[in-house]
Each structure stands twice: as C-alpha cells, then as structure tokens.
Scaffold this motif. Structure first.
Motif, mmCIF file in Angstrom:
data_model
loop_
_atom_site.group_PDB
_atom_site.id
_atom_site.type_symbol
_atom_site.label_atom_id
_atom_site.label_comp_id
_atom_site.label_asym_id
_atom_site.label_seq_id
_atom_site.Cartn_x
_atom_site.Cartn_y
_atom_site.Cartn_z
ATOM 1 N N PHE A 1 0.821 -1.213 0.000
ATOM 2 C CA PHE A 1 0.000 0.000 0.000
ATOM 3 C C PHE A 1 0.857 1.266 0.000
ATOM 4 C CE2 PHE A 1 -2.634 3.287 1.949
ATOM 5 C CZ PHE A 1 -3.793 3.179 1.198
ATOM 6 N N VAL B 1 -4.786 -3.022 -0.219
ATOM 7 C CA VAL B 1 -5.977 -3.163 0.624
ATOM 8 C C VAL B 1 -6.492 -4.599 0.585
ATOM 9 C CG1 VAL B 1 -8.403 -2.490 0.832
ATOM 10 C CG2 VAL B 1 -6.656 -0.743 0.500
ATOM 11 N N CYS C 1 -5.132 -0.626 -4.436
ATOM 12 C CA CYS C 1 -6.193 -1.652 -4.365
ATOM 13 C C CYS C 1 -5.621 -3.006 -3.965
ATOM 14 C CB CYS C 1 -6.925 -1.753 -5.697
ATOM 15 S SG CYS C 1 -7.941 -0.320 -6.072
#
Length: 158
Positions: free
Chosen positions: A92, A115, A112
C-alpha cells in the motif's frame, strides 16, 4: 503405534469450515500476489523503475510463497497470514516509497492490491477464531443428536 501421524482423522465440522475460510481468503491473496508480481510487465513505465520492479518481484514472490503455504497447510501456518498482512501494508505504501505515485494507473492498482492483500490476510489469520459459524454449529448439533439417539436406543434397547 509408531506412525500415528499417517492415520487420517476426520476433523470436526467447525474446524473444516474454518479451514475453508482460511483457504478461500489465502487463494484471493495468492491471486492478488500473482497480479502484483506482474505489475511491472503490465505497466510499461513501471519496468523502467528498477527499484520498484525489484520490489514488485521480491515482495510478490514472498507473498506467493506464503499464500501457497497457507493454501496447503491452513491450520499450522497462521503466522504467514500476519506476514502477508504486513507485506500488504508495504504494498500500500510502496508507491510513495519508490516514487511512482504520479502514475495514476499504477498508483490505483497498487493501492487496491495493498488493501485486498491486507484485508484478506487478516481475515485468513482470524478465521481460526471464527469457528462458531451457523453452518458448523447446526451440523455439529445434528451429529450430536444422532450420537445421543444411538446411545439411547443402542444395544440396551432389546
């Protein structure tokens, strides 16, 4: 017996449900890791940043190996899920560390993936504690009733 570990014992339904949860989330992490490892190839500009590409291949490879271990041995390798969660946080923040946050597509892709990897790894690690699912509880209760009926109506019936 000398080789007791070779005898396959049936696991209780709650443990089997938890293992399914661990494997499904580890499979999602595995797929995200495959995509993360291939990111420098997918985004042409990223392959020019050698440090970022090295990061994608090394961190992606570690994620692939640890999620594969979680797929094969879900009960014994809970620590690898926590490793994946830490690496997911690294994924991230890596656009800012390696300076490719100005590439919008690569930034969104990496955020994305970070996460997804972090969330699925935490769920996989905590799945062992979520043993009381309704399906497992209902199955265990039904099995317990059948065993009690057998004991009650067993050999002492006649």
């Amino acid at each position: 017996m000398e080789h007791d570990y070779l005898i396959r014992t049936e696991l209780p339904p709650r443990v089997t449900d938890a293992m399914i949860g661990m494997r499904v989330t580890s499979f999602v992490v595995f797929l995200a890791s495959v995509w993360f490892t291939g990111t420098p190839i997918s985004y042409y500009g990223m392959s020019l940043n050698v440090a970022a590409s090295f990061n994608f291949f090394v961190v992606g490879g570690v994620l692939l190996l640890s999620s594969a271990l979680r797929l094969w041995y879900p009960l014994e390798t809970v620590g690898f899920s926590w490793l994946n969660a830490i690496l997911g946080i690294w994924v991230f923040i890596s656009p800012w560390v390696f300076g490719f946050s100005n590439y919008t597509n690569a930034l969104i892709n990496t955020l994305c993936l970070g996460v997804v990897i972090t969330a699925m790894s935490i769920i996989s690690a905590r799945a062992r504690r979520m043993l009381g699912t309704p399906l497992a509880t209902a199955y265990a209760d039904r099995q317990g009733l059948e065993e009690q009926e057998y004991d009650f109506f067993g050999s002492n019936r006649y």
